[in-house]
Design a protein around this motif. Structure first.
Motif, short mmCIF file in Angstrom:
data_model
loop_
_atom_site.label_atom_id
_atom_site.label_comp_id
_atom_site.label_asym_id
_atom_site.label_seq_id
_atom_site.Cartn_x
_atom_site.Cartn_y
_atom_site.Cartn_z
N VAL A 9 5.37 -1.11 1.82
CA VAL A 9 5.10 -0.58 3.17
C VAL A 9 6.41 0.02 3.69
CG1 VAL A 9 4.31 -1.09 5.50
CG2 VAL A 9 3.38 -2.37 3.57
N TYR A 10 6.38 1.33 3.94
CA TYR A 10 7.56 2.03 4.44
C TYR A 10 7.33 2.51 5.87
CZ TYR A 10 10.78 5.98 5.15
OH TYR A 10 11.71 6.85 5.66
N SER A 11 8.14 1.98 6.78
CA SER A 11 8.14 2.43 8.17
C SER A 11 9.45 1.96 8.81
CB SER A 11 6.96 1.86 8.96
OG SER A 11 7.02 2.29 10.31
N ASP A 12 10.00 2.79 9.67
CA ASP A 12 11.19 2.37 10.40
C ASP A 12 10.81 1.48 11.59
OD1 ASP A 12 10.02 4.36 11.96
OD2 ASP A 12 11.92 5.28 12.53
N ASP A 13 9.52 1.32 11.84
CA ASP A 13 9.02 0.54 12.96
C ASP A 13 8.45 -0.79 12.46
OD1 ASP A 13 7.58 -0.55 15.09
OD2 ASP A 13 6.77 1.38 15.73
N ALA A 14 9.12 -1.89 12.83
CA ALA A 14 8.67 -3.22 12.39
C ALA A 14 7.24 -3.51 12.86
CB ALA A 14 9.63 -4.29 12.88
N ASN A 15 6.86 -2.99 14.04
CA ASN A 15 5.50 -3.21 14.54
C ASN A 15 4.46 -2.53 13.65
OD1 ASN A 15 6.27 -4.78 16.77
ND2 ASN A 15 6.68 -2.95 17.99
N THR A 16 4.77 -1.34 13.15
CA THR A 16 3.84 -0.65 12.24
C THR A 16 3.71 -1.43 10.94
OG1 THR A 16 4.36 1.50 13.21
CG2 THR A 16 3.40 1.51 11.00
N GLU A 39 8.47 -4.73 2.13
CA GLU A 39 8.70 -3.90 3.32
C GLU A 39 10.00 -3.13 3.20
OE1 GLU A 39 8.02 -5.61 7.17
OE2 GLU A 39 6.69 -7.14 6.32
N CYS A 40 9.95 -1.85 3.52
CA CYS A 40 11.13 -0.99 3.47
C CYS A 40 11.22 -0.21 4.79
CB CYS A 40 11.02 0.01 2.32
SG CYS A 40 10.89 -0.76 0.69
N ALA A 41 12.45 -0.10 5.32
CA ALA A 41 12.66 0.64 6.55
C ALA A 41 13.44 1.92 6.31
CB ALA A 41 13.39 -0.23 7.57
N THR A 42 13.96 2.12 5.08
CA THR A 42 14.75 3.30 4.76
C THR A 42 14.31 3.91 3.44
OG1 THR A 42 16.45 2.09 3.53
CG2 THR A 42 16.78 2.30 5.93
N LEU A 43 14.59 5.20 3.27
CA LEU A 43 14.28 5.87 2.02
C LEU A 43 15.00 5.25 0.83
CD1 LEU A 43 12.98 8.07 0.29
CD2 LEU A 43 14.77 9.64 1.10
N PRO A 44 16.31 4.92 0.92
CA PRO A 44 16.96 4.29 -0.23
C PRO A 44 16.28 2.98 -0.65
CG PRO A 44 18.63 5.10 1.28
CD PRO A 44 17.29 5.26 1.97
N CYS A 58 1.63 2.37 -2.43
CA CYS A 58 2.61 2.59 -1.36
C CYS A 58 1.86 2.97 -0.09
CB CYS A 58 3.54 3.74 -1.72
SG CYS A 58 4.58 3.45 -3.15
N VAL A 59 2.26 2.37 1.02
CA VAL A 59 1.78 2.76 2.34
C VAL A 59 2.98 3.35 3.06
CG1 VAL A 59 0.79 1.97 4.52
CG2 VAL A 59 0.05 0.91 2.36
N LEU A 60 2.91 4.64 3.37
CA LEU A 60 4.04 5.34 3.96
C LEU A 60 3.70 5.84 5.36
CD1 LEU A 60 5.07 7.55 0.88
CD2 LEU A 60 5.81 5.22 1.43
N ASP A 61 4.58 5.55 6.31
CA ASP A 61 4.39 5.95 7.70
C ASP A 61 4.91 7.37 7.89
OD1 ASP A 61 4.37 6.29 10.44
OD2 ASP A 61 5.60 4.52 10.87
N GLY A 62 4.01 8.29 8.18
CA GLY A 62 4.38 9.68 8.37
C GLY A 62 5.23 9.91 9.61
N GLU A 63 5.29 8.93 10.49
CA GLU A 63 6.05 9.07 11.74
C GLU A 63 7.47 8.49 11.64
OE1 GLU A 63 4.49 10.84 14.34
OE2 GLU A 63 3.13 11.10 12.64
N THR A 64 7.85 7.98 10.48
CA THR A 64 9.18 7.40 10.30
C THR A 64 10.25 8.48 10.40
OG1 THR A 64 8.34 5.58 8.96
CG2 THR A 64 10.64 6.15 8.66
N VAL A 65 11.39 8.12 10.99
CA VAL A 65 12.53 9.04 11.07
C VAL A 65 13.75 8.35 10.48
CG1 VAL A 65 11.76 10.40 13.05
CG2 VAL A 65 12.98 8.28 13.45
#
Length: 133
Positions: A9-16, A39-44, A58-65
């Motif tokens: 799960v990739y998202s910079d938002d812990a709530n997501t 859980e991943c919060a960064t691309l690396p 993989c679940v990827l959040d399209g709104e991650t920055v």
């Protein structure tokens, strides 16, 4: 049936990330194995997890920055051998064409829907695990 499945799960938002875990539960459908989450919060972190192997979906959040899930999806499809299927989380239904561009196998809109999301995740797990059988 495989004893468990791993979902990145990739998202910079812990709530997501939490919404994804709660919507999927321990087992998104009766005919798929229980899931564990990475859980991943960064691309690396995503690239390191995929390089380590063992990820089924993989679940990827399209709104991650700054690295959005759509761009990450396209990148991993180009760079990761036998890339796991991707379920993309989109901010708006109108972004479906971007999900196609990114080569995601499935897409759902945010916020995470507790019915739609586990159904989409289970479908990808079924496809992936039948390939590994």
């Amino acid at each position: 049936m495989q004893s468990s499945a791993t979902v990145l799960v990739y998202s910079d938002d812990a709530n997501t990330r939490e919404q994804v875990r709660l919507a999927a539960g321990r087992r998104p459908a009766a005919d798929v194995p229980p899931v564990t989450f990475v859980e991943c919060a960064t691309l690396p972190a995503v690239l390191a997890a995929l390089d380590a192997g063992g990820v089924d979906v993989c679940v990827l959040d399209g709104e991650t920055v700054p690295a959005g899930g759509m761009g990450v999806c396209r990148q991993i499809k180009d760079e990761i051998f036998d890339c796991p299927p991707v379920l993309l989380l989109m901010g708006r239904p109108q972004d479906a064409w971007l999900a196609t561009w990114s080569r995601a196998e499935a897409a759902v809109t945010l916020p995470v829907d507790p019915v739609e999301f586990p159904e989409a995740l289970a479908a990808l797990l079924r496809d992936r695990l039948s390939l590994d059988a």
